[in-house]
Design an enzyme around this catalytic site. Structure first.
Site, mmCIF file in Angstrom:
data_model
loop_
_atom_site.group_PDB
_atom_site.id
_atom_site.type_symbol
_atom_site.label_atom_id
_atom_site.label_comp_id
_atom_site.label_asym_id
_atom_site.label_seq_id
_atom_site.Cartn_x
_atom_site.Cartn_y
_atom_site.Cartn_z
ATOM 1 N N HIS A 111 -22.036 0.064 -1.475
ATOM 2 C CA HIS A 111 -21.614 -1.218 -0.761
ATOM 3 C C HIS A 111 -19.959 -1.084 -0.220
ATOM 4 O O HIS A 111 -19.342 -0.259 -0.587
ATOM 5 C CB HIS A 111 -21.491 -2.233 -1.836
ATOM 6 C CG HIS A 111 -23.199 -2.781 -2.275
ATOM 7 N ND1 HIS A 111 -23.116 -3.752 -3.102
ATOM 8 C CD2 HIS A 111 -24.175 -2.433 -1.984
ATOM 9 C CE1 HIS A 111 -24.424 -4.081 -3.302
ATOM 10 N NE2 HIS A 111 -25.068 -3.060 -2.689
ATOM 11 N N GLU A 124 -17.191 -2.509 -0.598
ATOM 12 C CA GLU A 124 -16.179 -2.565 -1.388
ATOM 13 C C GLU A 124 -16.149 -0.883 -1.929
ATOM 14 O O GLU A 124 -14.982 -0.688 -2.144
ATOM 15 C CB GLU A 124 -16.180 -3.236 -2.666
ATOM 16 C CG GLU A 124 -16.460 -4.987 -2.152
ATOM 17 C CD GLU A 124 -17.814 -5.325 -1.810
ATOM 18 O OE1 GLU A 124 -18.174 -6.448 -2.320
ATOM 19 O OE2 GLU A 124 -18.670 -4.694 -1.418
ATOM 20 N N CYS A 156 -20.395 -4.433 -7.500
ATOM 21 C CA CYS A 156 -19.117 -4.258 -7.017
ATOM 22 C C CYS A 156 -17.709 -4.493 -8.069
ATOM 23 O O CYS A 156 -16.734 -4.006 -7.637
ATOM 24 C CB CYS A 156 -18.802 -4.541 -5.522
ATOM 25 S SG CYS A 156 -20.040 -3.777 -4.382
ATOM 26 N N TRP A 162 -42.461 -9.269 35.305
ATOM 27 C CA TRP A 162 -41.446 -9.921 34.485
ATOM 28 C C TRP A 162 -40.840 -11.186 35.088
ATOM 29 O O TRP A 162 -40.663 -11.177 36.436
ATOM 30 C CB TRP A 162 -40.151 -8.869 34.372
ATOM 31 C CG TRP A 162 -40.755 -7.538 33.747
ATOM 32 C CD1 TRP A 162 -40.980 -6.219 34.317
ATOM 33 C CD2 TRP A 162 -41.000 -7.185 32.444
ATOM 34 N NE1 TRP A 162 -41.502 -5.435 33.556
ATOM 35 C CE2 TRP A 162 -41.192 -5.918 32.222
ATOM 36 C CE3 TRP A 162 -40.900 -8.101 31.138
ATOM 37 C CZ2 TRP A 162 -41.707 -5.374 30.953
ATOM 38 C CZ3 TRP A 162 -40.942 -7.574 29.864
ATOM 39 C CH2 TRP A 162 -41.617 -6.029 29.848
ATOM 40 N N LEU A 172 -44.083 -4.168 21.618
ATOM 41 C CA LEU A 172 -43.109 -4.816 20.724
ATOM 42 C C LEU A 172 -42.006 -4.101 19.955
ATOM 43 O O LEU A 172 -41.997 -4.529 18.678
ATOM 44 C CB LEU A 172 -44.154 -5.837 19.625
ATOM 45 C CG LEU A 172 -43.756 -7.120 19.354
ATOM 46 C CD1 LEU A 172 -43.843 -7.970 20.544
ATOM 47 C CD2 LEU A 172 -44.373 -7.849 18.325
ATOM 48 N N GLU A 220 -41.428 -13.538 19.967
ATOM 49 C CA GLU A 220 -41.463 -13.432 21.668
ATOM 50 C C GLU A 220 -43.264 -13.608 21.595
ATOM 51 O O GLU A 220 -43.919 -12.994 21.500
ATOM 52 C CB GLU A 220 -41.191 -12.048 22.037
ATOM 53 C CG GLU A 220 -39.748 -11.722 21.923
ATOM 54 C CD GLU A 220 -39.378 -10.829 22.962
ATOM 55 O OE1 GLU A 220 -39.963 -10.492 23.732
ATOM 56 O OE2 GLU A 220 -38.331 -10.181 22.542
ATOM 57 N N LEU A 236 -48.589 -20.670 20.596
ATOM 58 C CA LEU A 236 -48.110 -20.365 19.108
ATOM 59 C C LEU A 236 -46.584 -20.835 19.058
ATOM 60 O O LEU A 236 -46.118 -21.426 18.206
ATOM 61 C CB LEU A 236 -48.104 -18.780 18.844
ATOM 62 C CG LEU A 236 -47.185 -18.124 17.509
ATOM 63 C CD1 LEU A 236 -47.640 -18.913 16.382
ATOM 64 C CD2 LEU A 236 -47.372 -16.499 17.571
#
Length: 352
Positions: A52, A54, A86, A171, A205, A284, A289
């Site tokens: 981590h 810390e 931590c 596009w 994707l 996307e 949907l």
């Protein structure tokens, strides 16, 4: 809080952002240790299972950590996960003061501040808390609500059209906007689309055009398991498919999750994604949907790219929503930002 406190917390947030694409399902955390007016140690959490922030910063500070102030954007953890607490490392290093931007929303990790204070370490929190929350908005959503933060990306013309009548959309926006969209993909834990988009655009994707050390999980909503066997999304890494039909697909895990209408139960899908450690879900998809997700209260944020062009009434819109009886009943959004990206306009907004 002093000017130094603000500057050091700002630096901790900058360090935390270095883990933008890598820490999932863990939060993005940065840490700075200061003695007097000198930085003696810095660190950030790079990936789950690794040290981590810390611990990294304390390791760099060494003996200089004794009597120092530790700045961190998230309250130090107080539980055994893949790594020890931590708080143990902070107490062992004899840090004098800990300043956290926000408390840890994870119930398993709570109590770090109280334990530090009980041991005589000055513990303060709340400095730049909003910035800290935004950086880890997906992690906060998952551990508090049991669902990811859902960000819906839409590319549209000025008349609100997202695709031709037959579904083709490549596009609508320019190259710079598409590259910017991939940066938002890269920060997500998973990318979601629907069967309509798979059929119309045959997307991979995946994240392209920007450097990323990992690809987000790819997820498809496909109620009747209609993904063509040769679809590009079935290549590369294994995908996750939510369906209302039992069956199998190559290179895919199929989760059967029907609702009363024999469609996918979308809120339950979000719960399942959260169970799998998904903090941020990037959507996307097509207008059907998109509309279903909005109607069922599943969207937390809209990322909209507007191109200065028109497609006309026959083209597909942004969302498949019912008509409203009055202007007062229309769903309203709170605008967070509007910026030009190449020849397009990027708008970020959230439900009001």
């Amino acid at each position: 809080m002093t000017d130094l406190d603000h500057a050091m917390m700002r630096r901790a947030l900058e360090l935390a952002a270095k883990g933008m694409y890598t820490t999932t399902p863990n939060p993005r955390v940065g840490c700075v240790i200061v003695k007097g007016d000198k930085v003696v140690g810095e660190g950030w959490h790079e990936k789950a299972g690794g040290p981590h922030a810390e611990v990294v910063a304390l390791g760099k500070a060494g003996r200089e950590a004794e009597g120092a102030t530790l700045y961190v954007n998230l309250e130090p953890c107080n539980h055994h996960g893949r790594t020890p607490p931590c708080v143990d490392a902070i107490l062992e290093a004899k840090v004098k003061r800990v300043v956290a931007a926000m408390r840890d929303p994870n119930p398993e990790a709570k109590g770090g501040g109280e334990r530090l204070a009980a041991a005589g370490v000055a513990f303060e929190h709340g400095l730049m808390a909003e910035e800290a929350r935004e950086l880890n908005i997906g992690f906060v959503s998952r551990v508090r609500r049991g669902r990811p933060w859902v960000r819906m990306k839409i590319a549209a013309t000025l008349d609100g059209r997202t695709a031709l009548a037959d579904g083709r959309s490549q596009w609508i926006t320019g190259e710079e906007a598409r590259r910017d969209g991939h940066r938002w993909r890269a920060r997500a834990c998973a990318i979601l689309t629907g069967i309509g988009t798979v059929k119309a655009d045959d997307p991979r994707l995946s994240v392209r055009d920007v450097q990323t050390p990992r690809q987000p999980l790819r997820v498809v909503v496909d109620s009747r398991l209609e993904i063509p066997p040769g679809a590009r999304i079935l290549t590369d890494e294994r995908i996750l498919v939510f369906s209302a039909t039992h069956g199998t697909l190559p290179n895919a895990e199929v989760v059967h999750l029907p609702n009363a209408n024999n469609k996918v139960e979308l809120p339950k899908m979000l719960e399942e994604l959260a169970r799998r450690g998904v903090n941020e879900l990037h959507v996307e998809a097509g207008f059907r949907l998109n509309g279903s997700l909005v109607r069922e209260g599943c969207v937390d944020e809209f990322l909209v790219y507007l191109n200065p062009s028109f497609l006309g009434d026959a083209a597909q819109g942004m969302l498949d929503l019912p008509g409203f009886e009055s202007l007062e009943k229309r769903p309203k959004l709170r605008l967070l930002s509007a910026e030009r990206v190449g020849d397009d306009l990027r708008i970020v907004a959230r439900p009001a």
